[in-house]
Scaffold this active site. Structure first.
Site, PDB file in Angstrom:
ATOM      1  N   GLN A   1       1.059   4.708  -5.027  1.00  0.00           N
ATOM      2  CA  GLN A   1       1.084   5.645  -6.142  1.00  0.00           C
ATOM      3  C   GLN A   1       0.161   6.811  -5.832  1.00  0.00           C
ATOM      4  O   GLN A   1      -0.926   6.638  -5.276  1.00  0.00           O
ATOM      5  CB  GLN A   1       0.637   4.934  -7.418  1.00  0.00           C
ATOM      6  CG  GLN A   1       0.729   5.780  -8.667  1.00  0.00           C
ATOM      7  CD  GLN A   1       0.324   5.006  -9.904  1.00  0.00           C
ATOM      8  OE1 GLN A   1       0.266   3.777  -9.889  1.00  0.00           O
ATOM      9  NE2 GLN A   1       0.024   5.712 -10.984  1.00  0.00           N
TER      10      GLN A   1
ATOM     11  N   SER B   1      -1.464  -0.358  -1.469  1.00  0.00           N
ATOM     12  CA  SER B   1      -1.368  -0.702  -2.882  1.00  0.00           C
ATOM     13  C   SER B   1       0.086  -0.966  -3.267  1.00  0.00           C
ATOM     14  O   SER B   1       0.689  -1.928  -2.788  1.00  0.00           O
ATOM     15  CB  SER B   1      -1.997   0.413  -3.728  1.00  0.00           C
ATOM     16  OG  SER B   1      -2.095   0.046  -5.081  1.00  0.00           O
ATOM     17  N   LEU B   2       0.681  -0.128  -4.103  1.00  0.00           N
ATOM     18  CA  LEU B   2       2.098  -0.275  -4.454  1.00  0.00           C
ATOM     19  C   LEU B   2       2.976  -0.438  -3.218  1.00  0.00           C
ATOM     20  O   LEU B   2       3.925  -1.229  -3.204  1.00  0.00           O
ATOM     21  CB  LEU B   2       2.551   0.963  -5.240  1.00  0.00           C
ATOM     22  CG  LEU B   2       4.060   1.207  -5.325  1.00  0.00           C
ATOM     23  CD1 LEU B   2       4.720   0.156  -6.194  1.00  0.00           C
ATOM     24  CD2 LEU B   2       4.339   2.607  -5.827  1.00  0.00           C
TER      25      LEU B   2
ATOM     26  N   ARG C   1       4.772  -4.747 -12.472  1.00  0.00           N
ATOM     27  CA  ARG C   1       3.429  -4.313 -12.069  1.00  0.00           C
ATOM     28  C   ARG C   1       3.058  -2.998 -12.744  1.00  0.00           C
ATOM     29  O   ARG C   1       1.953  -2.836 -13.272  1.00  0.00           O
ATOM     30  CB  ARG C   1       3.385  -4.160 -10.544  1.00  0.00           C
ATOM     31  CG  ARG C   1       2.035  -3.749  -9.964  1.00  0.00           C
ATOM     32  CD  ARG C   1       2.176  -3.588  -8.455  1.00  0.00           C
ATOM     33  NE  ARG C   1       0.910  -3.424  -7.763  1.00  0.00           N
ATOM     34  CZ  ARG C   1       0.373  -2.258  -7.441  1.00  0.00           C
ATOM     35  NH1 ARG C   1       0.981  -1.129  -7.802  1.00  0.00           N
ATOM     36  NH2 ARG C   1      -0.766  -2.196  -6.780  1.00  0.00           N
TER      37      ARG C   1
ATOM     38  N   HIS D   1      -7.453  -1.361  -8.970  1.00  0.00           N
ATOM     39  CA  HIS D   1      -8.161  -2.111  -7.930  1.00  0.00           C
ATOM     40  C   HIS D   1      -9.629  -2.314  -8.293  1.00  0.00           C
ATOM     41  O   HIS D   1     -10.521  -2.187  -7.460  1.00  0.00           O
ATOM     42  CB  HIS D   1      -8.010  -1.433  -6.564  1.00  0.00           C
ATOM     43  CG  HIS D   1      -6.584  -1.306  -6.143  1.00  0.00           C
ATOM     44  ND1 HIS D   1      -5.819  -2.392  -5.805  1.00  0.00           N
ATOM     45  CD2 HIS D   1      -5.777  -0.216  -6.046  1.00  0.00           C
ATOM     46  CE1 HIS D   1      -4.593  -1.981  -5.508  1.00  0.00           C
ATOM     47  NE2 HIS D   1      -4.533  -0.680  -5.663  1.00  0.00           N
TER      48      HIS D   1
ATOM     49  N   GLN E   1      -4.858  -8.484  -5.476  1.00  0.00           N
ATOM     50  CA  GLN E   1      -4.833  -7.053  -5.168  1.00  0.00           C
ATOM     51  C   GLN E   1      -5.106  -6.193  -6.397  1.00  0.00           C
ATOM     52  O   GLN E   1      -5.679  -5.108  -6.291  1.00  0.00           O
ATOM     53  CB  GLN E   1      -3.467  -6.685  -4.567  1.00  0.00           C
ATOM     54  CG  GLN E   1      -3.417  -5.295  -3.933  1.00  0.00           C
ATOM     55  CD  GLN E   1      -2.092  -4.601  -4.166  1.00  0.00           C
ATOM     56  OE1 GLN E   1      -1.694  -4.371  -5.308  1.00  0.00           O
ATOM     57  NE2 GLN E   1      -1.406  -4.279  -3.082  1.00  0.00           N
TER      58      GLN E   1
END
Length: 329
Positions: free
Chosen positions: A29, A109-110, A134, A218, A267
């Site tokens: 993202q 991440s994503l 998510r 995070h 995560q």
């Protein structure tokens, strides 16, 4: 196209013994931008947009072609939009024969979800549903526990850790969220704590730059997001074996689906160890070519700062892909 990108052109017979050891990497993202679907609209893979819309209940074509930057800053919409563009880029690159020699995948991440799909760990329908879940749960959590993220520049990791510790000792809620590359660290926390750390950073001759994000991702402020995501992960059957994916949370490669439910829950509240992940890909796994699939070139820039001599291949549009795969006269 730079020399290193030109050099990254694969052999004429992808997948053969001569193909360089390749890592597929997917941004997260923040890579989104208005109109980013136009780059793929005329490709054969565009039909996947309708599929992903059906799986998620979101009009993804509208997001990719008509949504403005403000709309795409909304966490749930940004995540499904970026994921879809990554899937399109991967499908087209695969069809064009660019993906020979793949030995591992990773995503920021994503992007880790797209990496899992590309690695054969999760089918497209299930991955799309996970990404949608998510995004929803992270957005809802951020509304309940407001926060922000900020980049730290001109300071080393030891100094940043010391400043974070100082703010925490004073009761502030701030944590290191991403270690992206040498000199590229991102913080998460409450706005007040990030502002306090910014003041301390100036005293140490550093600078803190706020990022346009919807929450303190995070970090422990995302703990409540785990509940809905846990249920979504439980509904998915991960492949027992798949191409190795280097995980954000510990920079280790995993080639078995049994680990990913716990890894993805962790995560949410743990730092993205991207610099270390790239070192795992280039060192332990021997990857010399990195193909970035998705909007922008964020990861390409980071990888060049981490892995000396890495051959980088950003695939951000169908036009870029055509240049990479068209034989030179």
């Amino acid at each position: 196209m730079t020399d290193r990108e030109t050099m990254a052109r694969p052999p004429a017979a992808p997948g053969g013994d001569e193909a360089p050891r390749t890592a597929l990497v997917f941004p997260g993202q923040g890579a989104q931008k208005a109109g980013m679907g136009e780059a793929w609209r005329d490709t054969a893979s565009w039909a996947l947009v309708a599929e992903i819309s059906e799986y998620t209940g979101i009009d993804v074509e509208e997001l990719l072609l008509k949504a403005d930057d403000e709309t795409l800053r909304r966490t749930d919409l940004a995540q499904i939009a970026v994921f879809t563009v990554e899937v399109l880029a991967h499908r087209e690159a695969e069809a064009a024969g660019l993906l020979g020699g793949v030995v591992a995948c990773a995503g920021h991440s994503l992007g880790e979800y797209t990496a899992l799909h590309a690695a054969g760990a999760v089918p497209l329908a299930d991955t799309a549903r996970l990404v949608a879940a998510r995004g929803r749960t992270m957005r809802a959590c951020a509304e309940r526990s407001p926060g922000t993220m900020a980049a730290v520049v001109r300071l080393g990791p030891e100094t940043v850790e010391a400043l974070v510790g100082q703010v925490q000792e004073d009761g502030g809620q701030v944590w290191i969220a991403n270690v992206n590359a040498p000199g590229a660290i991102v913080l998460s926390g409450t706005a007040e704590a990030v502002d306090r750390l910014a003041e301390l950073a100036v005293e140490s001759e550093g600078k803190v730059i706020r990022l346009a994000v919807g929450g303190a991702f995070h970090s422990p402020l995302m703990a409540a997001a785990a509940d809905e995501l846990r249920a979504a992960l439980a509904a998915v059957d991960f492949a027992p074996e798949h191409t190795p994916v280097v995980a954000n949370v510990d920079a280790r490669p995993y080639a078995s689906g049994e680990h990913w439910r716990d890894l993805e829950l962790t995560q949410l509240t743990s730092p993205v160890r991207w610099e270390e992940s790239v070192r795992t890909l280039s060192g332990e796994l021997g990857c010399v070519r990195f193909v970035e699939l998705g909007p922008g070139r964020q990861l390409t820039g980071m990888i060049r700062r981490i892995a000396d001599g890495a051959l980088t291949v950003p695939v951000e549009s169908a036009a870029a892909l055509a240049k990479l795969t068209t034989p030179e006269p």
